[in-house]
Design a protein around this motif. Structure first.
Motif, PDB file in Angstrom:
ATOM      1  N   SER A  27       0.776  -1.475  -0.008  1.00 42.58           N
ATOM      2  CA  SER A  27      -0.178   0.007  -0.010  1.00 42.58           C
ATOM      3  C   SER A  27       0.845   1.259   0.062  1.00 42.58           C
ATOM      4  O   SER A  27       0.689   2.118  -0.652  1.00 42.58           O
ATOM      5  CB  SER A  27      -0.737  -0.006   1.172  1.00 42.58           C
ATOM      6  OG  SER A  27      -1.776  -1.025   1.230  1.00 42.58           O
ATOM      7  N   LEU A  30       2.120   1.785  -3.356  1.00 44.71           N
ATOM      8  CA  LEU A  30       1.202   2.135  -4.250  1.00 44.71           C
ATOM      9  C   LEU A  30       0.717   3.409  -4.210  1.00 44.71           C
ATOM     10  O   LEU A  30       0.067   4.174  -5.117  1.00 44.71           O
ATOM     11  CB  LEU A  30      -0.249   1.303  -4.328  1.00 44.71           C
ATOM     12  CG  LEU A  30      -0.048  -0.371  -4.641  1.00 44.71           C
ATOM     13  CD1 LEU A  30      -1.203  -0.916  -4.283  1.00 44.71           C
ATOM     14  CD2 LEU A  30       0.337  -0.454  -6.222  1.00 44.71           C
ATOM     15  N   LEU A  38      -2.988   3.296 -11.035  1.00 46.92           N
ATOM     16  CA  LEU A  38      -3.512   2.666 -10.303  1.00 46.92           C
ATOM     17  C   LEU A  38      -4.842   1.832 -10.875  1.00 46.92           C
ATOM     18  O   LEU A  38      -5.248   0.982 -10.275  1.00 46.92           O
ATOM     19  CB  LEU A  38      -3.818   3.335  -9.109  1.00 46.92           C
ATOM     20  CG  LEU A  38      -2.648   3.885  -8.143  1.00 46.92           C
ATOM     21  CD1 LEU A  38      -3.006   4.856  -6.979  1.00 46.92           C
ATOM     22  CD2 LEU A  38      -1.693   2.635  -7.759  1.00 46.92           C
ATOM     23  N   SER A  42      -5.260  -1.965 -10.611  1.00 49.56           N
ATOM     24  CA  SER A  42      -6.284  -2.514  -9.924  1.00 49.56           C
ATOM     25  C   SER A  42      -6.683  -3.847 -10.622  1.00 49.56           C
ATOM     26  O   SER A  42      -7.430  -4.645  -9.917  1.00 49.56           O
ATOM     27  CB  SER A  42      -7.437  -1.852  -9.927  1.00 49.56           C
ATOM     28  OG  SER A  42      -8.075  -1.519 -10.911  1.00 49.56           O
ATOM     29  N   TRP A  48      -4.624  -6.526  -5.129  1.00 53.28           N
ATOM     30  CA  TRP A  48      -4.147  -5.098  -5.817  1.00 53.28           C
ATOM     31  C   TRP A  48      -5.601  -4.617  -5.868  1.00 53.28           C
ATOM     32  O   TRP A  48      -5.910  -3.346  -5.427  1.00 53.28           O
ATOM     33  CB  TRP A  48      -3.737  -5.137  -6.942  1.00 53.28           C
ATOM     34  CG  TRP A  48      -2.086  -5.659  -6.861  1.00 53.28           C
ATOM     35  CD1 TRP A  48      -1.675  -6.465  -5.961  1.00 53.28           C
ATOM     36  CD2 TRP A  48      -0.898  -4.951  -7.554  1.00 53.28           C
ATOM     37  NE1 TRP A  48      -0.332  -6.388  -6.153  1.00 53.28           N
ATOM     38  CE2 TRP A  48       0.231  -5.727  -6.974  1.00 53.28           C
ATOM     39  CE3 TRP A  48      -0.686  -3.753  -8.226  1.00 53.28           C
ATOM     40  CZ2 TRP A  48       1.555  -5.223  -7.337  1.00 53.28           C
ATOM     41  CZ3 TRP A  48       0.671  -3.477  -8.845  1.00 53.28           C
ATOM     42  CH2 TRP A  48       1.582  -4.259  -8.271  1.00 53.28           C
ATOM     43  N   ILE A  52      -6.671  -1.046  -3.785  1.00 54.44           N
ATOM     44  CA  ILE A  52      -6.868   0.310  -4.654  1.00 54.44           C
ATOM     45  C   ILE A  52      -8.243   0.733  -4.599  1.00 54.44           C
ATOM     46  O   ILE A  52      -8.427   1.912  -4.714  1.00 54.44           O
ATOM     47  CB  ILE A  52      -6.315  -0.030  -6.080  1.00 54.44           C
ATOM     48  CG1 ILE A  52      -4.678  -0.414  -6.205  1.00 54.44           C
ATOM     49  CG2 ILE A  52      -6.559   1.052  -6.997  1.00 54.44           C
ATOM     50  CD1 ILE A  52      -4.144  -0.741  -7.649  1.00 54.44           C
ATOM     51  N   ARG A  58      -8.067   5.122  -1.340  1.00 50.10           N
ATOM     52  CA  ARG A  58      -8.444   6.233  -2.307  1.00 50.10           C
ATOM     53  C   ARG A  58      -8.211   7.600  -1.560  1.00 50.10           C
ATOM     54  O   ARG A  58      -7.716   8.535  -2.383  1.00 50.10           O
ATOM     55  CB  ARG A  58      -9.756   5.859  -2.804  1.00 50.10           C
ATOM     56  CG  ARG A  58      -9.683   4.796  -3.724  1.00 50.10           C
ATOM     57  CD  ARG A  58     -11.167   4.302  -4.100  1.00 50.10           C
ATOM     58  NE  ARG A  58     -11.522   5.363  -5.015  1.00 50.10           N
ATOM     59  CZ  ARG A  58     -13.028   5.482  -5.616  1.00 50.10           C
ATOM     60  NH1 ARG A  58     -13.694   4.297  -5.310  1.00 50.10           N
ATOM     61  NH2 ARG A  58     -13.511   6.392  -6.325  1.00 50.10           N
ATOM     62  N   HIS A  61      -4.486   8.178  -1.021  1.00 55.81           N
ATOM     63  CA  HIS A  61      -3.756   8.601  -2.081  1.00 55.81           C
ATOM     64  C   HIS A  61      -3.890   9.929  -2.517  1.00 55.81           C
ATOM     65  O   HIS A  61      -2.915  10.685  -2.872  1.00 55.81           O
ATOM     66  CB  HIS A  61      -4.150   7.762  -3.239  1.00 55.81           C
ATOM     67  CG  HIS A  61      -3.556   7.764  -4.637  1.00 55.81           C
ATOM     68  ND1 HIS A  61      -4.223   8.646  -5.725  1.00 55.81           N
ATOM     69  CD2 HIS A  61      -2.597   7.368  -4.801  1.00 55.81           C
ATOM     70  CE1 HIS A  61      -3.283   8.617  -6.603  1.00 55.81           C
ATOM     71  NE2 HIS A  61      -2.275   7.600  -6.570  1.00 55.81           N
TER      72      HIS A  61
END
Length: 442
Positions: A27, A30, A38, A42, A48, A52, A58, A61
């Motif tokens: 994580s 990513l 991404l 996914s 993954w 994601i 999210r 990110h």
């Protein structure tokens, strides 16, 4: 030697397996990749996909990229705002992006509701969209926030408190670095409207909506001249900015105060609508005013954050561009016109890389504001190209984001308004106390 090489390969494979099997470590890796990558990754495997597509990932990110200032613009969405053309087009601006995500949701919602749907603003990867319905009695505007990268949307509750209030526009601010992440501001005129006639106050009101709540909150009132456009606000320096021919308005998102200022001196000339472009790029707020509708010479103004004064940043003369593309010259009964529309003023990392993004017949071109050179960015299909001649074009910069707008629809059933169908004398219904979600599910 060969045995040593084999041991190294086994060590690499072992290391990859350790990372791939460690959710926390994977994580963290990513989190630092672009949203576009991404979305593709996914599909790699179930693990993954689980990481994601998770809401917390999210959100993290978006926050990680925002705090590291790694939110580059991928391109520009645009369409002709003066026609009923619903198809939104795009121009990629980076070498590793060949095209922007399509926005099929706009077509789907327009088809299901029967009402026009328009993008009115973009902010850090989210689009502000508006559904407009018109009856013989009144005009209604309902909004929803859209994430094109994930083709997700979050419908907003109705801002109409009284019958026939006039909503002028919705504006969005999205700060991925901290909750509540985004807010929407609605500008409406108090009083009532019936069959095109207005009654009651001429004051305007700003209402605020925060995701997860069920209604709008009124925060301030003000009055400004009628030329101010509230359907195309620009977020810059912590505030939403609107402009008119004579006055500018900015609404501070934190203090929730409205400040009204005079516009810079208008260029001389009989042409009434002087404003040709207003937008932000890379922390710079730009304005273009012209003497005539098809002026080929004008200045790009920039607003100073400290003095709040406009000054000429670039002097533009499109003579070389017109010479290189003579199809821009249009002979009309009223004289020679130049067919171009301004999409955006794009500031480069270096001053020499700043360009004016324009549409001309059949093309999108980048005109370098320093070197005075021109580059064709993309060819336009005939249908789109023909609608751009002589018309004002709405354009919205875009950067990819994984922000889960749909989750905010599921946290609460905020759409608690009941649908009230009221019938006009002509027998045509119109809706109050409804939302864009209600319209979408009709």
């Amino acid at each position: 030697m060969e045995e040593s090489h084999i041991h190294k390969r086994l060590a690499v494979i072992s290391g990859v397996n350790v990372i791939a099997g460690n959710i926390d470590l994977l994580s963290e890796i990513l989190l630092r990749l672009p949203a576009r990558s991404l979305i593709r990754f996914s599909l790699t495997c179930k693990l993954w996909f689980y990481i994601i597509t998770g809401t917390q990932f999210r959100l993290s990110h978006c926050r990680t990229l925002a705090l590291s200032n790694a939110l580059p613009y991928s391109g520009v969405y645009f369409y002709n705002s003066l026609t009923n053309l619903q198809k939104i087009d795009s121009v990629p601006l980076t070498g590793n992006v060949t095209n922007l995500p399509p926005v099929p949701l706009l077509d789907q919602m327009a088809a299901k509701t029967g009402y026009p749907v328009k993008v009115t603003q973009s902010c850090n990867g989210l689009l502000m969209c508006v559904i407009s319905s018109r009856t013989e009695v009144s005009d209604l505007k309902l909004g929803f926030v859209c994430n094109p990268a994930k083709n997700e949307y979050h419908p907003l509750p109705s801002p109409y408190d009284k019958n026939y209030e006039v909503v002028y526009g919705y504006n969005l601010i999205f700060d991925p670095s901290e909750p509540p992440y985004y807010k929407v501001f609605c500008i409406k005129r108090l009083g009532t409207t019936f069959r095109g006639f207005s009654f009651g106050s001429t004051d305007l009101e700003v209402s605020v909506y925060v995701p997860g709540t069920e209604s709008w909150r009124s925060c301030c009132r003000f009055y400004v001249d009628y030329t101010t456009r509230f359907d195309c606000g620009v977020f810059w320096n912590g505030a939403i900015h609107w402009i008119g021919e004579y006055s500018s308005v900015h609404f501070d998102a934190k203090s929730e105060e409205v400040v009204i200022k005079n516009m810079p001196p208008r260029p001389q000339g009989d042409f009434t609508e002087k404003i040709r472009y207003f937008g932000e790029w890379g922390g710079h707020l730009h304005l273009i005013q012209v003497q005539t509708r098809y002026a080929k010479r004008f200045n790009v103004l920039e607003l100073d954050k400290d003095t709040w004064k406009w000054s000429a940043k670039y002097h533009v003369h499109l003579a070389r561009l017109i010479s290189a593309f003579p199809e821009m010259i249009k002979q009309t009964p009223y004289g020679i016109h130049y067919a171009f529309s301004i999409l955006s003023v794009i500031r480069g990392e270096n001053e020499e890389d700043s360009v004016l993004l324009l549409t001309i017949p059949g093309k999108v071109v980048a005109y370098n504001l320093v070197r005075k050179t021109t580059k064709v960015v993309r060819e336009l299909p005939g249908e789109v190209a023909n609608t751009l001649h002589f018309n004002h074009v709405s354009a919205y910069k875009y950067t990819e984001s994984l922000f889960p707008v749909r989750e905010w629809s599921n946290t609460k059933k905020w759409c608690s308004y009941q649908r009230l169908a009221r019938t006009s004398p002509s027998g045509k219904g119109y809706l109050f106390g409804t939302s864009s979600e209600d319209l979408f599910e009709k």
